[in-house]
Design a protein around this motif. Structure first.
Motif, short mmCIF file in Angstrom:
data_model
loop_
_atom_site.label_atom_id
_atom_site.label_comp_id
_atom_site.label_asym_id
_atom_site.label_seq_id
_atom_site.Cartn_x
_atom_site.Cartn_y
_atom_site.Cartn_z
N MET A 1 0.84 -1.18 0.00
CA MET A 1 0.00 0.00 0.00
C MET A 1 0.88 1.24 0.00
SD MET A 1 -3.29 -0.63 0.19
CE MET A 1 -4.01 -2.19 -0.15
N GLU A 2 0.29 2.36 -0.32
CA GLU A 2 1.03 3.61 -0.48
C GLU A 2 1.79 4.03 0.77
OE1 GLU A 2 -1.69 6.56 -1.81
OE2 GLU A 2 -2.41 5.33 -3.45
N ASN A 3 1.19 3.82 1.93
CA ASN A 3 1.79 4.33 3.15
C ASN A 3 2.76 3.35 3.79
OD1 ASN A 3 0.11 2.42 4.25
ND2 ASN A 3 -1.35 3.89 5.07
N GLY A 4 3.00 2.22 3.16
CA GLY A 4 3.93 1.25 3.70
C GLY A 4 3.30 0.32 4.71
N PHE A 5 2.05 0.53 5.09
CA PHE A 5 1.37 -0.34 6.03
C PHE A 5 0.87 -1.55 5.27
CE2 PHE A 5 -2.16 -1.92 8.51
CZ PHE A 5 -1.62 -1.92 9.78
N ASN A 6 1.08 -2.72 5.82
CA ASN A 6 0.70 -3.96 5.14
C ASN A 6 -0.70 -4.39 5.58
OD1 ASN A 6 0.49 -6.41 3.93
ND2 ASN A 6 2.22 -7.35 4.99
N PHE A 7 -1.72 -3.98 4.80
CA PHE A 7 -3.09 -4.36 5.11
C PHE A 7 -3.34 -5.84 4.84
CE2 PHE A 7 -3.98 0.21 4.92
CZ PHE A 7 -4.81 0.33 6.03
N ASP A 8 -2.42 -6.51 4.16
CA ASP A 8 -2.59 -7.92 3.85
C ASP A 8 -2.11 -8.84 4.98
OD1 ASP A 8 -3.73 -7.44 1.34
OD2 ASP A 8 -1.74 -7.17 0.45
N HIS A 9 -1.52 -8.27 6.01
CA HIS A 9 -1.07 -9.08 7.15
C HIS A 9 -2.30 -9.71 7.82
CE1 HIS A 9 0.72 -10.17 10.99
NE2 HIS A 9 1.89 -10.12 10.35
N PRO A 10 -2.24 -11.00 8.16
CA PRO A 10 -3.41 -11.69 8.75
C PRO A 10 -3.95 -11.03 10.02
CG PRO A 10 -1.67 -13.27 8.22
CD PRO A 10 -1.10 -11.90 7.97
N SER A 11 -3.09 -10.43 10.81
CA SER A 11 -3.58 -9.81 12.05
C SER A 11 -4.44 -8.58 11.77
CB SER A 11 -2.41 -9.45 12.97
OG SER A 11 -1.57 -8.49 12.36
N VAL A 12 -4.25 -7.93 10.62
CA VAL A 12 -5.08 -6.79 10.26
C VAL A 12 -6.51 -7.25 10.01
CG1 VAL A 12 -5.49 -5.00 8.52
CG2 VAL A 12 -3.16 -5.43 9.34
N GLN A 13 -6.68 -8.36 9.31
CA GLN A 13 -8.03 -8.89 9.07
C GLN A 13 -8.67 -9.31 10.38
OE1 GLN A 13 -9.60 -8.78 6.01
NE2 GLN A 13 -11.35 -9.13 7.34
N THR A 14 -7.91 -9.90 11.27
CA THR A 14 -8.43 -10.31 12.57
C THR A 14 -8.90 -9.08 13.35
OG1 THR A 14 -6.94 -12.21 12.62
CG2 THR A 14 -7.87 -11.49 14.73
N LEU A 15 -8.12 -8.01 13.30
CA LEU A 15 -8.49 -6.77 13.97
C LEU A 15 -9.77 -6.18 13.37
CD1 LEU A 15 -7.78 -4.47 15.97
CD2 LEU A 15 -6.51 -3.42 14.12
#
Length: 159
Positions: A1-15
């Protein structure tokens, strides 16, 4: 993603899935990139957590056309609150909230619901992704209609 944050990390979906209200990760072009479980239940389409669809297509907006390709192209889009919230945040607002009525599918039938649509830029930067939530406030709106409060003095009427 543009800001360098990995939205594809599994913990993001869990959150995201931990939120009881629909939560979307959207860009300034109104494309939903990520959605939580409550958001997927709001859509009538079978979609996983990674979406990459226009808001109107995902939310089955009646104005987005049969293929969902008319989102943002009709005269009704000018009054779309989801679009307005995302555009306000994209223009630099640090947060924007607005209540709107939407027709959603409930038990296979159309139902009128009221949502508080909220948007906030991720990392405080509107060029990054925007977090959008839809909180169901139908009961609150209905209660306000029932309780007889004077619109001028705000006192409960007994007439």
């Amino acid at each position: 993603m543009e800001n360098g944050f990995n939205f594809d990390h599994p913990s993001v979906q869990t959150l995201l899935d931990a939120f009881p209200s629909p939560v979307f990760v959207v860009d300034k072009h109104l494309i939903i990139h990520k959605v939580n479980e409550a958001g997927r239940m709001l859509s009538r389409k079978s979609i996983g957590p990674g979406v990459d669809r226009l808001c109107g297509d995902f939310l089955c907006c009646v104005n987005s056309g049969d293929l969902g390709d008319q989102c943002g192209k009709t005269e009704n889009c000018e009054t779309c609150v989801v679009r307005k919230v995302i555009n306000e945040v994209s223009a630099g607002s640090q947060a924007h909230r607005e209540v709107t009525r939407m027709t959603v599918q409930k038990e296979g039938k159309p139902a009128e619901k009221w949502f508080l649509v909220s948007g906030k830029p991720f990392n405080g930067n509107p060029d990054d992704n925007i977090i959008v939530t839809l909180e169901d406030v139908t009961e609150l709106v209905e209660l306000r209609r029932i309780i007889p409060i004077c619109s001028y003095c705000r006192k409960v009427r007994d007439d």
